[in-house]
Enzyme design. Structure first.
Site, PDB file in Angstrom:
ATOM      1  N   GLY A 214       0.682  -1.262  -0.143  1.00 21.06           N
ATOM      2  CA  GLY A 214      -0.305   0.194   0.165  1.00 21.06           C
ATOM      3  C   GLY A 214       0.700   1.003   0.108  1.00 21.06           C
ATOM      4  O   GLY A 214       1.791   1.726  -0.616  1.00 21.06           O
TER       5      GLY A 214
ATOM      6  N   ASP B  98       2.848   2.939   2.383  1.00 22.86           N
ATOM      7  CA  ASP B  98       3.799   2.159   2.895  1.00 22.86           C
ATOM      8  C   ASP B  98       4.768   1.554   2.257  1.00 22.86           C
ATOM      9  O   ASP B  98       6.293   2.794   1.746  1.00 22.86           O
ATOM     10  CB  ASP B  98       3.925   1.037   3.380  1.00 22.86           C
TER      11      ASP B  98
ATOM     12  N   SER C  62      -6.065   2.989   7.468  1.00 25.56           N
ATOM     13  CA  SER C  62      -5.921   2.203   8.290  1.00 25.56           C
ATOM     14  C   SER C  62      -6.766   1.167   6.868  1.00 25.56           C
ATOM     15  O   SER C  62      -7.717   0.276   7.592  1.00 25.56           O
ATOM     16  CB  SER C  62      -6.780   2.083   9.707  1.00 25.56           C
TER      17      SER C  62
HETATM   18  P1  ADP Z   1      -3.336   0.073   5.901  1.00 28.42           P
HETATM   19  O1  ADP Z   1      -2.763  -0.862   5.928  1.00 28.42           O
HETATM   20  O2  ADP Z   1      -3.276   1.423   7.041  1.00 28.42           O
HETATM   21  O3  ADP Z   1      -4.722  -0.459   5.528  1.00 28.42           O
HETATM   22  P2  ADP Z   1      -3.181   0.987   2.519  1.00 28.42           P
HETATM   23  O4  ADP Z   1      -0.862   1.560   2.094  1.00 28.42           O
HETATM   24  O5  ADP Z   1      -3.647  -0.741   2.838  1.00 28.42           O
HETATM   25  O6  ADP Z   1      -2.079   1.317   4.564  1.00 28.42           O
HETATM   26  O7  ADP Z   1      -4.044   1.559   2.999  1.00 28.42           O
HETATM   27  C1  ADP Z   1      -3.825   2.404   3.704  1.00 28.42           C
HETATM   28  C2  ADP Z   1      -4.688   4.402   2.479  1.00 28.42           C
HETATM   29  O8  ADP Z   1      -3.746   4.400   1.478  1.00 28.42           O
HETATM   30  C3  ADP Z   1      -5.971   3.059   1.551  1.00 28.42           C
HETATM   31  O9  ADP Z   1      -7.227   4.194   1.139  1.00 28.42           O
HETATM   32  C4  ADP Z   1      -5.216   3.306   0.204  1.00 28.42           C
HETATM   33  O10 ADP Z   1      -6.015   2.777  -0.522  1.00 28.42           O
HETATM   34  C5  ADP Z   1      -4.517   4.719   0.156  1.00 28.42           C
HETATM   35  N1  ADP Z   1      -3.176   4.566  -0.562  1.00 28.42           N
HETATM   36  C6  ADP Z   1      -2.295   3.580  -0.668  1.00 28.42           C
HETATM   37  N2  ADP Z   1      -0.915   4.127  -2.300  1.00 28.42           N
HETATM   38  C7  ADP Z   1      -1.245   5.546  -1.635  1.00 28.42           C
HETATM   39  C8  ADP Z   1      -0.010   6.668  -2.658  1.00 28.42           C
HETATM   40  N3  ADP Z   1       0.789   6.088  -3.293  1.00 28.42           N
HETATM   41  N4  ADP Z   1      -0.830   7.847  -1.755  1.00 28.42           N
HETATM   42  C9  ADP Z   1      -1.953   7.929  -1.011  1.00 28.42           C
HETATM   43  N5  ADP Z   1      -2.963   6.567  -0.812  1.00 28.42           N
HETATM   44  C10 ADP Z   1      -2.579   6.043  -1.320  1.00 28.42           C
END
Ligand code: ADP
Length: 176
Positions: free
Chosen positions: A33, A35, A123
């Site tokens: 994601g 991260d 999350s």
């Molecule tokens: P978590 O494990 O906290 O759920 P995720 O990364 O899976 O973290 O998702 C958290 C949010 O970040 C989700 O809404 C996802 O769509 C979003 N997300 C993923 N990639 C990016 C990005 N490059 N920029 C902004 N938001 C993102």
């Protein structure tokens, strides 16, 4: 001073702000994601800082936050916070932990005198927190925190998907 709250749809790694927030995990070693996107775009300097924090305090607990360099990213810092993995059994505790992510990230920003900070929808991806509920918690936590500080000029909610974007727009107007 009135801090501006802004909602955009897009990729948080491309923003030029004082700090972007990462939805990290307790290991601080990167993951999927947002991260993964932050570590990929920012390069190894972010992980090096995370390793130093691990050596000092063994990672980051759910609801807590830590700050590192942003490496090659256009922003100056990354604030890593760990959202709760959604569990139906105790929704109030879920809300409390998610709220802490926003509050503790803002507290770090305040302590460093940062003016602009951008949050992803913590999350609501892999950790499966219901999006509507998470949007309400996020907005309430940020609004509450901003009552106590005047140093922050802008807080940006960065929504990756249209569903989250629409939820944030609705709740921000509703809660005025
Ligand atoms: P978590 O494990 O906290 O759920 P995720 O990364 O899976 O973290 O998702 C958290 C949010 O970040 C989700 O809404 C996802 O769509 C979003 N997300 C993923 N990639 C990016 C990005 N490059 N920029 C902004 N938001 C993102």
């Amino acid at each position: 001073m009135n801090t501006k709250l802004k909602i955009i749809q897009g990729d948080i790694t491309q923003l030029t702000v004082d700090a972007i927030v990462n939805a990290a995990n307790t290991s601080l070693l990167g993951g999927g994601g947002v991260d993964g996107a932050i570590h990929r775009a920012g390069g190894p300097a972010i992980l090096e800082d995370c390793q130093k924090i691990r050596a000092r305090q063994g990672g980051c607990e759910t609801g807590e936050a830590v700050i590192t360099t942003a490496g090659k990213l256009p922003s100056n810092y990354v604030i890593h916070t760990v959202g709760p993995v959604w569990q139906n059994t105790d929704p109030n505790e879920m809300d409390r932990l998610l709220s802490s992510c926003y509050t503790n990230s803002l507290a770090i920003a305040k302590s460093k005198n940062l003016k602009t900070i951008a949050f992803p929808n913590i999350s609501t991806g892999i950790y499966d927190f219901p999006k509507d509920r998470a949007a309400k918690v996020a907005i309430a936590a940020v609004r509450q925190f901003l009552k106590t500080t005047s140093t922050l000029e802008e807080v940006i909610f960065v929504c990756f998907d249209k569903e989250n974007y629409d939820l944030y727009v609705n709740h921000l107007n509703e809660d005025l």
